[in-house]
Motif scaffolding. Structure first.
Motif, PDB file in Angstrom:
ATOM      1  N   SER A  33       0.844  -1.199   0.000  1.00 27.53           N
ATOM      2  CA  SER A  33       0.000   0.000   0.000  1.00 27.53           C
ATOM      3  C   SER A  33       0.878   1.248   0.000  1.00 27.53           C
ATOM      4  N   ALA A  34       0.495   2.219  -0.812  1.00 24.66           N
ATOM      5  CA  ALA A  34       1.230   3.490  -0.865  1.00 24.66           C
ATOM      6  C   ALA A  34       0.295   4.548  -1.442  1.00 24.66           C
ATOM      7  N   GLU A  35       0.778   5.769  -1.528  1.00 27.24           N
ATOM      8  CA  GLU A  35      -0.025   6.825  -2.143  1.00 27.24           C
ATOM      9  C   GLU A  35       0.617   7.199  -3.471  1.00 27.24           C
ATOM     10  N   VAL A  36      -0.072   6.847  -4.533  1.00 26.69           N
ATOM     11  CA  VAL A  36       0.433   7.100  -5.885  1.00 26.69           C
ATOM     12  C   VAL A  36      -0.281   8.333  -6.424  1.00 26.69           C
ATOM     13  N   ASN A  37       0.495   9.365  -6.698  1.00 25.93           N
ATOM     14  CA  ASN A  37      -0.065  10.669  -7.104  1.00 25.93           C
ATOM     15  C   ASN A  37      -1.124  11.155  -6.110  1.00 25.93           C
ATOM     16  N   GLY A  38      -0.891  10.899  -4.849  1.00 26.33           N
ATOM     17  CA  GLY A  38      -1.788  11.393  -3.798  1.00 26.33           C
ATOM     18  C   GLY A  38      -2.969  10.491  -3.510  1.00 26.33           C
ATOM     19  N   LYS A  39      -3.131   9.404  -4.264  1.00 31.35           N
ATOM     20  CA  LYS A  39      -4.273   8.501  -4.035  1.00 31.35           C
ATOM     21  C   LYS A  39      -3.795   7.181  -3.442  1.00 31.35           C
ATOM     22  N   PRO A  40      -4.439   6.707  -2.385  1.00 33.12           N
ATOM     23  CA  PRO A  40      -4.039   5.426  -1.792  1.00 33.12           C
ATOM     24  C   PRO A  40      -4.332   4.266  -2.747  1.00 33.12           C
ATOM     25  N   ARG A  41      -3.300   3.469  -3.016  1.00 33.04           N
ATOM     26  CA  ARG A  41      -3.440   2.344  -3.947  1.00 33.04           C
ATOM     27  C   ARG A  41      -2.488   1.226  -3.557  1.00 33.04           C
ATOM     28  N   LEU A  42      -2.770   0.029  -4.085  1.00 29.55           N
ATOM     29  CA  LEU A  42      -1.780  -1.034  -4.015  1.00 29.55           C
ATOM     30  C   LEU A  42      -0.837  -0.831  -5.192  1.00 29.55           C
ATOM     31  N   MET A  43       0.460  -0.778  -4.936  1.00 31.99           N
ATOM     32  CA  MET A  43       1.408  -0.532  -6.035  1.00 31.99           C
ATOM     33  C   MET A  43       1.402  -1.671  -7.045  1.00 31.99           C
ATOM     34  N   CYS A  44       1.112  -2.891  -6.549  1.00 26.75           N
ATOM     35  CA  CYS A  44       1.164  -4.037  -7.453  1.00 26.75           C
ATOM     36  C   CYS A  44      -0.059  -4.118  -8.353  1.00 26.75           C
TER      37      CYS A  44
END
Lengths: 275, 247
Positions: free
Chosen positions: B62-73
């Motif tokens: 889990s991380a924040e990609v472009n400010g949105k919480p997402r699963l990186m995978c």
């Protein structure tokens, strides 16, 4: 949008801005504020006006016949039941009627989601910082006054069920025209179709409600012990997935139905007859 | 799809850090986690990132990609890079950071320990036999992979830090699965109201929007639980009827 760093909220968090979204997150709150404000102004103006709410008023301006339409803003017909009440209080009868849909919509779970985001910015969008979060006293959400009253949504539901019944009654009335001599004849006009659409969408909105879903079977843990309730619950659950859509569509059609009745009642247009 | 992208990744801990840029070559089907691993493998082996299955089932990345919480995978790079080919990857911002993209989510495990597990009366024959109609509803909640994206995006925890009063969406799902279980005999509604703080939720549905398992967290867990709590604590007619029945 003005934000703050995550470690300002809690020590140990990363010292990073909490509002970094670059997509069009602001579009939804803008549309919600715009549409709800416009509708509220229109509804307030129509309620305040206290006139042109019945298609039959066209008879008074010289027409030989008129459709038996009643604006949804004036249904149930409080003005017919208590003709002197509104006059003695110097208030439009619509204000008594609008309390029902207003309380239902204001406490509706979908509407709450929309206005908490758009009007209270609580939050304005997912993962976007709340502008005043740090200046506010301890957040209590719906666990303290006034928002604790949202828990009474089911009572607003009971009230709107009465309104739905009246919508069906007025849809039936809308299938008739009244002539100057007082006789009634069956006939379908454009207004009838608008009323049918409005009644259908209001029904879908009300019967897809989360509280209705709970009352109809959501409180059960053993669905197999109540197969009929379980079946109805399954249907309502299916409708519930589109509750938000029905909220907005029914808001639009109720406004269109009222505007159409106003135009017919004021003589601005003549109802186009299909049958 | 671009041949090369720029990844802006947070490097640091709670005391400070910076967002560093890395250029990464892309390939069809590449996800953000692939790009992070590419950086680890060929540019900077000290970059800390938690991951395990790379199949959106372990809930680690889990991380924040472009400010949105997402699963990186589960996030394809071509879906998230901007016009300049840049992707920003930050750690979850509702939990204390350990280093780079790794955060300390142990608060969630402490909350989980306070929830009584499924409790079935002794007189119910084992093994349990239940009809599908009775368990269909709670099966949805069993899909939860505990990625804690819902906890991260919940503004009650994220912006107001009310971890003292509210358990968060993940545990609303857990409690709903127990309360709706046909065999559970615990009073979950009192716990939901008095301890887990369901009243704090103002149903803005962000938890539901970010759930990678597409669990209808708000519609199927939180709102039904709110209605069940309302039955007990906020419905004057039901309260009166209960009192009359008791007397």
């Amino acid at each position: 949008m003005a934000g703050y760093k995550a470690n300002q909220i809690e020590a140990g968090r990363a010292p990073l801005e909490t509002a970094l979204r670059q997509d069009h997150w602001w579009l939804e709150p803008v549309l919600v504020v715009g549409s709800l404000t416009l509708f509220s102004i229109y509804a307030l103006w129509r309620a305040w006006e206290g006139a042109y709410f019945s298609g039959l008023q066209a008879l008074q301006s010289g027409a030989s016949w008129a459709p038996a339409y009643l604006s949804p803003f004036y249904s149930p017909p409080v003005h017919e039941w208590f003709p002197h009440l509104a006059a003695s209080m110097h208030i439009s009868p619509a204000f008594f009627v609008l309390l029902f849909p207003l309380s239902f919509r204001a406490t509706c779970y979908h509407c709450r989601r929309s206005y908490y985001r758009a009007f209270f910015l609580d939050p304005p969008a997912c993962a976007m910082a709340e502008p005043c979060a740090q200046r506010r006293k301890a957040y209590t959400g719906e666990s303290a006054f006034p928002f604790i009253l949202q828990n009474l949504h089911r009572y607003a539901l009971y009230a709107i069920l009465v309104v739905v019944v009246f919508h069906f009654l007025h849809l039936y009335d809308a299938c008739f025209v009244v002539h100057k001599d007082g006789s009634r004849h069956f006939g379908i006009g454009v207004g009838t179709l608008i009323f049918a659409l409005d009644t259908a969408l209001l029904s879908l909105y009300v019967f897809s409600c989360h509280s209705w879903r709970h009352l109809i079977g959501g409180g059960l843990n053993r669905m197999s012990a109540a197969p009929i309730r379980s079946m109805i619950w399954t249907v309502v659950s299916s409708l519930n997935t589109r509750h938000g859509l029905y909220f907005w569509l029914s808001l639009v059609t109720v406004g269109i139905a009222d505007a159409y009745v106003r135009m017919v009642a004021s003589g601005a247009i003549t109802d186009f007859r299909i049958i | 799809m671009r041949d090369k992208i720029q990844l802006r990744v947070y490097r640091g801990d709670a005391s400070g850090g910076e967002t560093k840029e890395y250029a990464v070559d892309t390939y069809p089907g590449m996800v953000v986690l692939d790009a992070i691993r590419e950086i680890q493998a060929s540019q900077d082996g000290s970059l800390a990132c938690r991951w395990n299955c790379k199949a959106a089932k372990c809930g680690s990345c889990s991380a924040e990609v472009n400010g949105k919480p997402r699963l990186m995978c589960k996030t394809r790079v071509e879906e998230v890079y901007d016009a300049a080919g840049v992707i920003t990857v930050h750690p979850l911002k509702s939990f204390p950071i350990i280093r780079d993209l790794v955060v300390d989510v142990s608060w969630n495990y402490k909350m989980a320990e306070t929830i009584a597990p499924l409790s079935v009366p002794d007189d119910v024959p084992r093994p349990f036999r239940m009809q599908q109609a009775d368990v269909s509803r709670v099966q949805e909640f069993r899909k939860c992979i505990e990625c804690f994206l819902c906890q991260n995006v919940c503004h009650v925890l994220r912006d107001h830090n009310r971890k003292d009063g509210y358990y968060g969406p993940r545990f609303m799902v857990k409690l709903a699965s127990l309360d709706m279980h046909p065999l559970d005999d615990q009073n979950r509604r009192e716990f939901l109201h008095e301890t887990a703080g369901i009243g704090f939720c103002n149903i803005t549905k962000c938890c539901q929007e970010v759930c990678p398992e597409e669990i209808k967290i708000t519609d199927n867990a939180i709102i039904p639980s709110k209605e069940r709590v309302a039955d007990v604590y906020y419905d004057p007619v039901r309260m009166l009827l209960r009192r009359l029945r008791r007397s």
